[in-house]
Design a protein around this motif. Structure first.
Motif, PDB file in Angstrom:
ATOM      1  N   UNK A   1       0.828  -1.202   0.000  1.00  0.00           N
ATOM      2  CA  UNK A   1       0.000   0.000   0.000  1.00  0.00           C
ATOM      3  C   UNK A   1       0.863   1.253   0.000  1.00  0.00           C
ATOM      4  N   UNK A   2       1.900   1.245   0.839  1.00  0.00           N
ATOM      5  CA  UNK A   2       2.788   2.390   0.871  1.00  0.00           C
ATOM      6  C   UNK A   2       3.503   2.579  -0.439  1.00  0.00           C
ATOM      7  N   UNK A   3       3.831   1.452  -1.085  1.00  0.00           N
ATOM      8  CA  UNK A   3       4.519   1.520  -2.364  1.00  0.00           C
ATOM      9  C   UNK A   3       3.641   2.170  -3.422  1.00  0.00           C
ATOM     10  N   UNK A   4       2.377   1.748  -3.502  1.00  0.00           N
ATOM     11  CA  UNK A   4       1.483   2.301  -4.512  1.00  0.00           C
ATOM     12  C   UNK A   4       1.231   3.780  -4.258  1.00  0.00           C
ATOM     13  N   UNK A   5       0.966   4.129  -2.999  1.00  0.00           N
ATOM     14  CA  UNK A   5       0.664   5.523  -2.683  1.00  0.00           C
ATOM     15  C   UNK A   5       1.879   6.415  -2.918  1.00  0.00           C
ATOM     16  N   UNK A   6       3.090   5.821  -2.790  1.00  0.00           N
ATOM     17  CA  UNK A   6       4.305   6.607  -2.933  1.00  0.00           C
ATOM     18  C   UNK A   6       4.869   6.624  -4.327  1.00  0.00           C
ATOM     19  N   UNK A   7       4.154   6.009  -5.302  1.00  0.00           N
ATOM     20  CA  UNK A   7       4.657   5.976  -6.663  1.00  0.00           C
ATOM     21  C   UNK A   7       4.812   7.393  -7.208  1.00  0.00           C
ATOM     22  N   UNK A   8       5.956   7.661  -7.806  1.00  0.00           N
ATOM     23  CA  UNK A   8       6.181   8.945  -8.458  1.00  0.00           C
ATOM     24  C   UNK A   8       5.740   8.814  -9.902  1.00  0.00           C
ATOM     25  N   UNK A   9       4.812   9.631 -10.317  1.00  0.00           N
ATOM     26  CA  UNK A   9       4.287   9.524 -11.665  1.00  0.00           C
ATOM     27  C   UNK A   9       5.356   9.862 -12.684  1.00  0.00           C
ATOM     28  N   UNK A  10       5.459   9.034 -13.721  1.00  0.00           N
ATOM     29  CA  UNK A  10       6.397   9.300 -14.795  1.00  0.00           C
ATOM     30  C   UNK A  10       5.852  10.423 -15.679  1.00  0.00           C
ATOM     31  N   UNK A  11       6.723  10.982 -16.520  1.00  0.00           N
ATOM     32  CA  UNK A  11       6.275  11.997 -17.469  1.00  0.00           C
ATOM     33  C   UNK A  11       5.174  11.444 -18.360  1.00  0.00           C
ATOM     34  N   UNK A  12       5.314  10.161 -18.725  1.00  0.00           N
ATOM     35  CA  UNK A  12       4.311   9.539 -19.566  1.00  0.00           C
ATOM     36  C   UNK A  12       2.960   9.500 -18.859  1.00  0.00           C
ATOM     37  N   UNK A  13       2.965   9.075 -17.591  1.00  0.00           N
ATOM     38  CA  UNK A  13       1.711   9.002 -16.849  1.00  0.00           C
ATOM     39  C   UNK A  13       1.087  10.383 -16.683  1.00  0.00           C
ATOM     40  N   UNK A  14       1.921  11.386 -16.398  1.00  0.00           N
ATOM     41  CA  UNK A  14       1.400  12.736 -16.242  1.00  0.00           C
ATOM     42  C   UNK A  14       0.793  13.231 -17.553  1.00  0.00           C
TER      43      UNK A  14
ATOM     44  N   UNK B   1       6.700  -9.023  -2.529  1.00  0.00           N
ATOM     45  CA  UNK B   1       7.940  -8.988  -3.306  1.00  0.00           C
ATOM     46  C   UNK B   1       7.615  -8.967  -4.801  1.00  0.00           C
ATOM     47  N   UNK B   2       6.736  -9.854  -5.210  1.00  0.00           N
ATOM     48  CA  UNK B   2       6.354  -9.929  -6.619  1.00  0.00           C
ATOM     49  C   UNK B   2       5.738  -8.624  -7.102  1.00  0.00           C
ATOM     50  N   UNK B   3       4.792  -8.085  -6.341  1.00  0.00           N
ATOM     51  CA  UNK B   3       4.089  -6.879  -6.769  1.00  0.00           C
ATOM     52  C   UNK B   3       5.010  -5.670  -6.820  1.00  0.00           C
ATOM     53  N   UNK B   4       5.885  -5.540  -5.822  1.00  0.00           N
ATOM     54  CA  UNK B   4       6.829  -4.429  -5.832  1.00  0.00           C
ATOM     55  C   UNK B   4       7.676  -4.454  -7.103  1.00  0.00           C
ATOM     56  N   UNK B   5       8.148  -5.631  -7.480  1.00  0.00           N
ATOM     57  CA  UNK B   5       8.991  -5.745  -8.672  1.00  0.00           C
ATOM     58  C   UNK B   5       8.190  -5.551  -9.949  1.00  0.00           C
ATOM     59  N   UNK B   6       6.952  -6.016  -9.963  1.00  0.00           N
ATOM     60  CA  UNK B   6       6.105  -5.794 -11.136  1.00  0.00           C
ATOM     61  C   UNK B   6       5.909  -4.309 -11.413  1.00  0.00           C
ATOM     62  N   UNK B   7       5.558  -3.567 -10.364  1.00  0.00           N
ATOM     63  CA  UNK B   7       5.256  -2.149 -10.535  1.00  0.00           C
ATOM     64  C   UNK B   7       6.506  -1.340 -10.831  1.00  0.00           C
ATOM     65  N   UNK B   8       7.599  -1.664 -10.159  1.00  0.00           N
ATOM     66  CA  UNK B   8       8.857  -0.969 -10.443  1.00  0.00           C
ATOM     67  C   UNK B   8       9.331  -1.299 -11.858  1.00  0.00           C
ATOM     68  N   UNK B   9       9.201  -2.553 -12.253  1.00  0.00           N
ATOM     69  CA  UNK B   9       9.594  -2.945 -13.593  1.00  0.00           C
ATOM     70  C   UNK B   9       8.764  -2.270 -14.661  1.00  0.00           C
ATOM     71  N   UNK B  10       7.475  -2.143 -14.421  1.00  0.00           N
ATOM     72  CA  UNK B  10       6.596  -1.432 -15.354  1.00  0.00           C
ATOM     73  C   UNK B  10       7.048   0.008 -15.511  1.00  0.00           C
ATOM     74  N   UNK B  11       7.300   0.677 -14.400  1.00  0.00           N
ATOM     75  CA  UNK B  11       7.741   2.068 -14.448  1.00  0.00           C
ATOM     76  C   UNK B  11       9.051   2.203 -15.226  1.00  0.00           C
ATOM     77  N   UNK B  12       9.998   1.296 -14.993  1.00  0.00           N
ATOM     78  CA  UNK B  12      11.285   1.365 -15.675  1.00  0.00           C
ATOM     79  C   UNK B  12      11.156   1.048 -17.157  1.00  0.00           C
ATOM     80  N   UNK B  13      10.267   0.149 -17.521  1.00  0.00           N
ATOM     81  CA  UNK B  13      10.051  -0.165 -18.932  1.00  0.00           C
ATOM     82  C   UNK B  13       9.499   1.041 -19.684  1.00  0.00           C
ATOM     83  N   UNK B  14       8.554   1.735 -19.069  1.00  0.00           N
ATOM     84  CA  UNK B  14       7.968   2.916 -19.698  1.00  0.00           C
ATOM     85  C   UNK B  14       9.020   4.009 -19.877  1.00  0.00           C
ATOM     86  N   UNK B  15       9.912   4.146 -18.900  1.00  0.00           N
ATOM     87  CA  UNK B  15      10.992   5.129 -19.025  1.00  0.00           C
ATOM     88  C   UNK B  15      11.843   4.868 -20.259  1.00  0.00           C
ATOM     89  N   UNK B  16      11.919   3.613 -20.666  1.00  0.00           N
ATOM     90  CA  UNK B  16      12.730   3.226 -21.820  1.00  0.00           C
ATOM     91  C   UNK B  16      11.907   3.149 -23.098  1.00  0.00           C
TER      92      UNK B  16
END
Length: 316
Positions: free
Chosen positions: A5-18, A196-211
């Motif tokens: 929950x803290x991870x989702x609420x603390x997500x920093x929106x990417x330029x793409x998401x904004x 563990x799985x969800x944290x990596x899924x969401x972080x991986x998604x964010x990093x993929x979009x950055x690329x």
């Protein structure tokens, strides 16, 4: 460990998401162009162009409650099955023969039968394909567990389209779906495994979009488990920049073998609800790990039954 929950609420929106939320999604035309001929990302391309899945990824690092990979029937069309696992070198000859027989093939995909990122053969295959068949869109799927640490390798290998299976973002729900997670030599179960799985899924998604990868999120609709939760999944992955979402009906097996799958009406209801949040892909055939051909065409369900492609290369 940081809570989900803290991870989702603390997500920093990417330029793409904004850009999505501001209505100034200037990158969208480029993203759409990247997958314009990908039959699993574009509804318009679905019945016009083909894909070839090379089954080079044997190992998996998690156990989904709905996944059984032990059996293969040529008439089965479901994720996680293949007649055989092949090497990267055999994959190259397979691709070459397939392209000679079916010029509509536009995508090289790696979708198992295990998790592609749990297998070194995946990156090797992608790099070889990039060199030998540069005209193909490179695509891979993953459960996301190893995505943050593999994202640079995927980027260097030229992956354009990335599919992440995300079935939940709530640990209470996720813990019901996954039996265990094997991460960095340790097996985790229950809520801890899912976090563990969800944290990596969401972080991986964010990093993929950055690329600038075009990310599709697959979600399996499990009645009574996550059917009322997928709208929240859609909101979270949209915020992180997912391009499209693909909600698939449960195929009853494994832990969920006695669960009644959603009816077409139930499936469409959830898709319609999520479509108000994130664009939905509605043409998925839930293909095998060795699928080849144009989706929907007779005989193009797998490499051993494809008539139009005469895929003899995996029969021996």
């Amino acid at each position: 460990m940081e809570t989900l929950e803290g991870q989702i609420e603390g997500v920093v929106m990417t330029d793409l998401a904004q850009a999505i939320f501001s209505g100034k999604f200037e990158q969208q035309p480029n993203l759409v162009a990247k997958v314009a001929t990908h039959p699993c990302y574009s509804g318009e391309a679905h019945n016009k162009f083909g894909r070839i899945h090379v089954p080079v990824a044997k190992k998996c690092n998690i156990q989904c409650g709905y996944c059984v990979r032990k059996f293969d029937c040529p008439n089965e069309n479901r994720p996680g099955v293949t007649t055989k696992v092949i090497s990267p070198d055999v994959a190259m000859s397979t691709i070459g023969e397939a392209l000679a027989l079916e010029p509509r093939l536009k995508v090289l995909g790696i979708a198992g039968p295990g998790d592609p990122l749990a297998n070194d053969a995946t990156i090797e295959t992608l790099l070889k394909t990039k060199e030998l068949f540069p005209e193909l869109i490179l695509c891979t799927s993953t459960n996301g567990l190893m995505l943050p640490e593999k994202i640079e390798e995927l980027d260097r290998a030229g992956v354009i389209a990335l599919t992440i299976t995300i079935n939940a973002v709530d640990p209470e729900i996720g813990a019901k779906i996954y039996t265990h997670v094997r991460y960095k030599g340790i097996t985790y179960k229950g809520r801890e495994a899912f976090e563990i799985l969800s944290r990596n899924q969401l972080e991986g998604l964010r990093e993929a979009v950055k690329r600038s990868m075009v990310v599709k999120v697959n979600s399996v609709l499990i009645p009574g488990v996550n059917d009322r939760h997928l709208a929240r999944v859609a909101r979270v992955v949209k915020e992180l920049g997912a391009h499209v979402m693909n909600i698939m009906p449960l195929i009853p097996q494994g832990k969920f073998k006695d669960t009644i799958p959603p009816t077409p009406e139930e499936l469409n209801r959830v898709r319609d609800q999520c479509d108000r949040i994130l664009k939905q892909f509605r043409n998925c055939n839930q293909c095998r790990a060795d699928a080849i051909g144009v989706p929907g065409e007779e005989g193009c369900g797998s490499v051993t039954t494809t008539k139009s492609c005469e895929a003899k290369f995996l029969k021996s």
